[in-house]
Design a protein around this motif. Structure first.
Motif, PDB file in Angstrom:
ATOM      1  N   PRO A 256      34.626  53.108  36.093  1.00 13.24           N
ATOM      2  CA  PRO A 256      35.643  52.268  35.456  1.00 13.24           C
ATOM      3  C   PRO A 256      36.433  51.368  36.406  1.00 13.24           C
ATOM      4  N   ARG A 257      36.361  51.659  37.710  1.00 12.64           N
ATOM      5  CA  ARG A 257      37.040  50.738  38.628  1.00 12.64           C
ATOM      6  C   ARG A 257      36.188  49.499  38.884  1.00 12.64           C
ATOM      7  N   HIS A 258      34.919  49.569  38.492  1.00 15.83           N
ATOM      8  CA  HIS A 258      34.012  48.435  38.738  1.00 15.83           C
ATOM      9  C   HIS A 258      33.520  47.949  37.375  1.00 15.83           C
ATOM     10  N   GLY A 259      32.218  47.918  37.132  1.00 11.75           N
ATOM     11  CA  GLY A 259      31.692  47.331  35.894  1.00 11.75           C
ATOM     12  C   GLY A 259      32.103  48.089  34.645  1.00 11.75           C
ATOM     13  N   GLN A 285      54.447  52.314  31.265  1.00  9.20           N
ATOM     14  CA  GLN A 285      53.697  53.478  31.783  1.00  9.20           C
ATOM     15  C   GLN A 285      52.903  53.072  33.024  1.00  9.20           C
ATOM     16  N   VAL A 286      52.267  51.897  32.960  1.00 14.78           N
ATOM     17  CA  VAL A 286      51.469  51.408  34.092  1.00 14.78           C
ATOM     18  C   VAL A 286      52.351  51.255  35.327  1.00 14.78           C
ATOM     19  N   LYS A 287      53.573  50.748  35.094  1.00 10.96           N
ATOM     20  CA  LYS A 287      54.461  50.452  36.233  1.00 10.96           C
ATOM     21  C   LYS A 287      55.128  51.707  36.811  1.00 10.96           C
ATOM     22  N   VAL A 293      48.424  55.480  35.446  1.00 13.59           N
ATOM     23  CA  VAL A 293      47.775  54.656  34.414  1.00 13.59           C
ATOM     24  C   VAL A 293      47.645  53.244  34.963  1.00 13.59           C
ATOM     25  N   ARG A 294      46.477  52.632  34.796  1.00 17.06           N
ATOM     26  CA  ARG A 294      46.279  51.269  35.273  1.00 17.06           C
ATOM     27  C   ARG A 294      46.039  50.330  34.101  1.00 17.06           C
ATOM     28  N   LEU A 295      46.418  49.098  34.286  1.00 16.27           N
ATOM     29  CA  LEU A 295      46.091  48.094  33.281  1.00 16.27           C
ATOM     30  C   LEU A 295      44.650  47.671  33.551  1.00 16.27           C
ATOM     31  N   MET A 296      43.742  48.191  32.747  1.00 12.90           N
ATOM     32  CA  MET A 296      42.324  47.943  33.009  1.00 12.90           C
ATOM     33  C   MET A 296      42.006  46.464  32.769  1.00 12.90           C
ATOM     34  N   GLY A 297      41.078  45.928  33.606  1.00 18.26           N
ATOM     35  CA  GLY A 297      40.759  44.497  33.503  1.00 18.26           C
ATOM     36  C   GLY A 297      41.740  43.641  34.287  1.00 18.26           C
ATOM     37  N   PHE A 298      42.626  44.285  35.041  1.00 15.70           N
ATOM     38  CA  PHE A 298      43.580  43.564  35.892  1.00 15.70           C
ATOM     39  C   PHE A 298      43.382  43.996  37.338  1.00 15.70           C
ATOM     40  N   GLY A 299      43.587  43.049  38.247  1.00 13.07           N
ATOM     41  CA  GLY A 299      43.517  43.361  39.674  1.00 13.07           C
ATOM     42  C   GLY A 299      42.109  43.169  40.210  1.00 13.07           C
ATOM     43  N   HIS A 300      42.059  42.805  41.466  1.00 12.92           N
ATOM     44  CA  HIS A 300      40.761  42.608  42.111  1.00 12.92           C
ATOM     45  C   HIS A 300      40.936  42.692  43.615  1.00 12.92           C
ATOM     46  N   ARG A 301      39.965  43.288  44.288  1.00 14.05           N
ATOM     47  CA  ARG A 301      40.059  43.393  45.742  1.00 14.05           C
ATOM     48  C   ARG A 301      40.123  42.022  46.404  1.00 14.05           C
ATOM     49  N   VAL A 302      39.437  41.044  45.864  1.00 13.39           N
ATOM     50  CA  VAL A 302      39.350  39.749  46.547  1.00 13.39           C
ATOM     51  C   VAL A 302      40.247  38.676  45.905  1.00 13.39           C
ATOM     52  N   GLU A 345      57.441  41.312  37.350  1.00 15.39           N
ATOM     53  CA  GLU A 345      57.513  41.389  38.816  1.00 15.39           C
ATOM     54  C   GLU A 345      56.495  42.357  39.409  1.00 15.39           C
ATOM     55  N   TYR A 346      56.234  43.477  38.693  1.00 11.18           N
ATOM     56  CA  TYR A 346      55.289  44.474  39.221  1.00 11.18           C
ATOM     57  C   TYR A 346      53.927  43.820  39.509  1.00 11.18           C
ATOM     58  N   PHE A 347      53.446  43.064  38.527  1.00 15.61           N
ATOM     59  CA  PHE A 347      52.117  42.460  38.662  1.00 15.61           C
ATOM     60  C   PHE A 347      52.147  41.245  39.582  1.00 15.61           C
ATOM     61  N   LYS A 349      54.198  40.669  42.129  1.00 20.81           N
ATOM     62  CA  LYS A 349      54.352  41.111  43.524  1.00 20.81           C
ATOM     63  C   LYS A 349      53.025  41.598  44.107  1.00 20.81           C
ATOM     64  N   ARG A 350      52.239  42.276  43.270  1.00 20.45           N
ATOM     65  CA  ARG A 350      50.965  42.825  43.758  1.00 20.45           C
ATOM     66  C   ARG A 350      49.790  41.876  43.564  1.00 20.45           C
ATOM     67  N   LYS A 351      50.090  40.687  43.093  1.00 25.68           N
ATOM     68  CA  LYS A 351      49.055  39.654  42.862  1.00 25.68           C
ATOM     69  C   LYS A 351      47.941  40.166  41.959  1.00 25.68           C
ATOM     70  N   PRO A 354      44.197  38.912  35.508  1.00 24.67           N
ATOM     71  CA  PRO A 354      43.051  39.409  34.735  1.00 24.67           C
ATOM     72  C   PRO A 354      41.755  39.156  35.508  1.00 24.67           C
ATOM     73  N   ASN A 355      40.861  40.130  35.509  1.00 25.72           N
ATOM     74  CA  ASN A 355      39.556  39.925  36.125  1.00 25.72           C
ATOM     75  C   ASN A 355      38.506  39.688  35.028  1.00 25.72           C
ATOM     76  N   VAL A 356      37.264  39.539  35.433  1.00 28.51           N
ATOM     77  CA  VAL A 356      36.192  39.145  34.508  1.00 28.51           C
ATOM     78  C   VAL A 356      36.081  40.105  33.320  1.00 28.51           C
TER      79      VAL A 356
HETATM   80  N1  ACO Z   1      47.126  48.214  37.066  1.00 25.39           N
HETATM   81  C1  ACO Z   1      48.269  48.589  37.690  1.00 25.39           C
HETATM   82  N2  ACO Z   1      48.447  48.568  39.013  1.00 25.39           N
HETATM   83  C2  ACO Z   1      47.413  48.146  39.766  1.00 25.39           C
HETATM   84  C3  ACO Z   1      46.190  47.719  39.198  1.00 25.39           C
HETATM   85  C4  ACO Z   1      46.080  47.763  37.784  1.00 25.39           C
HETATM   86  N3  ACO Z   1      44.957  47.359  37.188  1.00 25.39           N
HETATM   87  N4  ACO Z   1      45.341  47.356  40.176  1.00 25.39           N
HETATM   88  C5  ACO Z   1      46.017  47.536  41.326  1.00 25.39           C
HETATM   89  N5  ACO Z   1      47.257  48.008  41.082  1.00 25.39           N
HETATM   90  C6  ACO Z   1      48.314  48.291  42.059  1.00 25.39           C
HETATM   91  C7  ACO Z   1      48.066  49.599  42.795  1.00 25.39           C
HETATM   92  O1  ACO Z   1      48.680  50.679  42.148  1.00 25.39           O
HETATM   93  C8  ACO Z   1      48.674  49.282  44.152  1.00 25.39           C
HETATM   94  O2  ACO Z   1      50.058  49.387  44.005  1.00 25.39           O
HETATM   95  P1  ACO Z   1      50.961  50.011  45.222  1.00 25.39           P
HETATM   96  O3  ACO Z   1      50.824  49.015  46.339  1.00 25.39           O
HETATM   97  O4  ACO Z   1      52.315  50.124  44.669  1.00 25.39           O
HETATM   98  O5  ACO Z   1      50.343  51.341  45.554  1.00 25.39           O
HETATM   99  C9  ACO Z   1      48.359  47.803  44.369  1.00 25.39           C
HETATM  100  O6  ACO Z   1      48.256  47.251  43.046  1.00 25.39           O
HETATM  101  C10 ACO Z   1      47.060  47.551  45.129  1.00 25.39           C
HETATM  102  O7  ACO Z   1      46.017  48.239  44.456  1.00 25.39           O
HETATM  103  P2  ACO Z   1      44.719  48.819  45.159  1.00 25.39           P
HETATM  104  O8  ACO Z   1      44.222  49.955  44.359  1.00 25.39           O
HETATM  105  O9  ACO Z   1      45.006  49.041  46.621  1.00 25.39           O
HETATM  106  O10 ACO Z   1      43.760  47.581  45.057  1.00 25.39           O
HETATM  107  P3  ACO Z   1      42.191  47.621  45.355  1.00 25.39           P
HETATM  108  O11 ACO Z   1      41.856  46.305  45.919  1.00 25.39           O
HETATM  109  O12 ACO Z   1      41.833  48.827  46.157  1.00 25.39           O
HETATM  110  O13 ACO Z   1      41.582  47.837  43.903  1.00 25.39           O
HETATM  111  C11 ACO Z   1      40.724  47.398  41.738  1.00 25.39           C
HETATM  112  C12 ACO Z   1      41.034  46.820  43.138  1.00 25.39           C
HETATM  113  C13 ACO Z   1      39.879  48.677  41.869  1.00 25.39           C
HETATM  114  C14 ACO Z   1      39.943  46.364  40.958  1.00 25.39           C
HETATM  115  C15 ACO Z   1      42.089  47.720  41.043  1.00 25.39           C
HETATM  116  O14 ACO Z   1      42.839  46.534  40.897  1.00 25.39           O
HETATM  117  C16 ACO Z   1      41.892  48.391  39.670  1.00 25.39           C
HETATM  118  O15 ACO Z   1      41.745  49.610  39.610  1.00 25.39           O
HETATM  119  N6  ACO Z   1      41.874  47.603  38.567  1.00 25.39           N
HETATM  120  C17 ACO Z   1      41.624  48.155  37.254  1.00 25.39           C
HETATM  121  C18 ACO Z   1      40.148  48.393  37.041  1.00 25.39           C
HETATM  122  C19 ACO Z   1      39.380  47.109  36.872  1.00 25.39           C
HETATM  123  O16 ACO Z   1      39.748  46.236  36.080  1.00 25.39           O
HETATM  124  N7  ACO Z   1      38.254  47.006  37.580  1.00 25.39           N
HETATM  125  C20 ACO Z   1      37.349  45.853  37.491  1.00 25.39           C
HETATM  126  C21 ACO Z   1      37.406  45.051  38.737  1.00 25.39           C
HETATM  127  S1  ACO Z   1      36.394  43.595  38.587  1.00 25.39           S
HETATM  128  C22 ACO Z   1      34.823  44.208  38.690  1.00 25.39           C
HETATM  129  O17 ACO Z   1      34.521  45.151  39.332  1.00 25.39           O
HETATM  130  C23 ACO Z   1      33.861  43.506  37.895  1.00 25.39           C
END
Ligand code: ACO
Length: 432
Positions: A256-259, A285-287, A293-302, A345-347, A349-351, A354-356
């Motif tokens: 679930p962290r990837h595809g 809850q996410v914050k 709990v994570r907001l799925m579909g949000f955040g990306h390593r790059v 601000e939570y989102f 600040k952490r840049k 939404p991802n793909v």
């Molecule tokens: N919801 C809430 N908070 C988040 C999220 C999220 N989706 N993603 C990252 N954060 C927070 C983390 O808690 C962390 O906060 P902190 O600094 O207070 O500890 C900060 O943002 C950095 O997060 P990392 O986990 O270090 O980021 P990383 O680059 O390792 O992870 C990932 C990237 C796995 C994509 C992550 O953003 C995530 O789990 N997202 C949700 C799952 C998702 O949508 N995955 C698909 C990615 S795209 C793909 O693979 C096709």
């Protein structure tokens, strides 16, 4: 380009700097251990370049994605998926004749060996289609030999058969008979036909669905050294065959962290909707740092600005919904969550953007594709990228087996005392 320098214990170690074609620079540490005894430590490889590659370019700060130099925005609106497969794998755009030949080959190899159909019978009804896909793709290597001469054909086989294996996995899950491919249909049309046709009715491929699928597959086709592609390269580095290496990539993609995030996004939206649509409470809850709990579909390593694929999909979603006459409260909910998160601000600040996967799920749903198949759809799209990377690595001058090092943090040397348990019986005692 001048070297970088590392100073350690009063000694200076010059480290060559490598520059990529888009000006990205890297310190080459491949000789560091031999020179200084030091290794680099980078858990999660967030700062490690594992290879040099000419397939895909991403600038995460600017939201740029290019396949072989072509911007994703142009490819997404001007190409068909099969042309993108050719471009990624063979490194150039095909001319009209090359593309025609390629498509003919992909059509001719769509059938799977009849014996493979029996494998599906062995899975329980609730089997996840990603498990079936990983097993089926690895099983292709039992039918097609791994020889130098068969490599070109194995690439075609893989690209052609993957959609048949995927559609059969779906048919298995709903207990319907398998539908065989038709040679008059396109790659995408054929997949839709094998998914949705039933023997008792004529099935006409809906051009809107075909167009939507084309876009989704193109947007997933490659994304440089992500978790699944790196896995394919890792497995391939041991000289494992193409089918085995891709099967490894499928397993990595499933999480679930990837595809697997595309499935998780819909499950998350469904749960919020079922809970009265209170997305603000969910975001709280996410914050909450303790909730995990994570907001799925949000955040990306790059991507730290926006994911261009998510932007294209969000724009396409309204159009596809209107053309299909689909209505889904989850699309509106997703948009409201995005809006709210992007000003929070939570989102910010952490840049986190939404991802793909944030919008792909709602589109697949509108197309009638069940949630458990979403990550399989990702497999179909990512396959050309995986193959291209597997080939690139195989043909590279620096094709060493992937073997990272570690910093050991366990026990120091200690005595393994003889406790006299070596010949302990494993027979169950009476009364058990
Ligand atoms: N919801 C809430 N908070 C988040 C999220 C999220 N989706 N993603 C990252 N954060 C927070 C983390 O808690 C962390 O906060 P902190 O600094 O207070 O500890 C900060 O943002 C950095 O997060 P990392 O986990 O270090 O980021 P990383 O680059 O390792 O992870 C990932 C990237 C796995 C994509 C992550 O953003 C995530 O789990 N997202 C949700 C799952 C998702 O949508 N995955 C698909 C990615 S795209 C793909 O693979 C096709």
């Amino acid at each position: 380009m001048s070297d970088a320098k590392l100073v350690y214990k009063d000694k200076e170690y010059p480290l060559p700097v490598v520059e990529g074609s888009e000006g990205e620079v890297a310190v080459d540490v491949s000789k560091l251990r031999a020179q200084s005894g030091l290794i680099t430590l980078d858990p999660g490889y967030g700062n490690t370049g594992a290879c040099q590659s000419s397939i895909c370019f991403i600038d995460g700060d600017e939201g740029i994605l290019r396949y072989r130099g072509y911007p994703i925005e142009q490819i997404a609106t001007r190409a068909r998926f099969t042309e993108v497969c050719y471009l990624l794998i063979y490194g150039k755009r095909p001319n009209a004749e090359e593309l025609r030949e390629f498509r003919v080959k992909l059509t001719r190899h769509t059938l799977i060996h009849e014996d493979m159909k029996k494998f599906y019978e062995g899975y329980p009804p609730g089997a996840h289609p990603m498990a079936i896909m990983a097993a089926m793709i690895a099983s292709l290597s039992t039918f097609y030999p791994d020889t130098e001469e068969s490599l070109d054909l194995n690439i075609i086989r893989m690209l052609a058969k993957v959609k048949t294996l995927a559609a059969f996995a779906y048919k298995k899950s709903v207990g319907q008979p398998f539908i065989y491919p038709r040679n008059d249909l396109s790659w995408t049309g054929n997949f839709l036909h094998m998914m949705f046709a039933v023997p008792s009715e004529e099935y006409v491929v809906n051009p809107v669905m075909e167009e939507a699928l084309n876009l989704l597959l193109i947007l997933h086709a490659d994304h440089e050294q992500n978790c699944s592609t790196s896995t394919v390269r890792m497995v391939g580095s041991s000289d494992a065959n193409l089918f085995a290496s891709i099967s490894g990539g499928i397993c990595a993609l499933w999480g679930p962290r990837h595809g697997g995030a595309n499935q998780s996004v819909i499950e998350m939206l469904d749960a919020i909707q079922a809970d009265g649509g209170n997305y603000r409470a969910f975001l709280d809850q996410v914050k909450d740092g303790n909730s995990k709990v994570r907001l799925m579909g949000f955040g990306h390593r790059v991507y730290k600005n926006f994911d261009p694929r998510a932007k294209l999909l969000k724009d396409a979603a309204d159009r596809i919904f209107a053309q299909l006459g689909a209505v889904d409260p989850l699309l509106e909910l997703a948009k409201r969550i995005e809006e709210e998160a992007l000003r929070d601000e939570y989102f910010v600040k952490r840049k986190l953007y939404p991802n793909v996967d944030f919008y792909s799920g709602v589109i697949y749903r509108a197309m009638g594709i069940p949630t458990e198949m979403f990550t399989v759809m990702f497999v179909l799209g990512r396959l050309p990228g995986w193959i291209a990377h597997w080939m690139e690595q195989r043909n590279s001058d620096d094709n060493r087996i992937h073997r990272p090092r570690q910093i050991y943090t366990g026990e120091n040397l200690r005595e393994f005392e003889d406790l006299g348990t070596k010949h302990l019986s494993t027979k169950l005692g009476k009364g058990r």
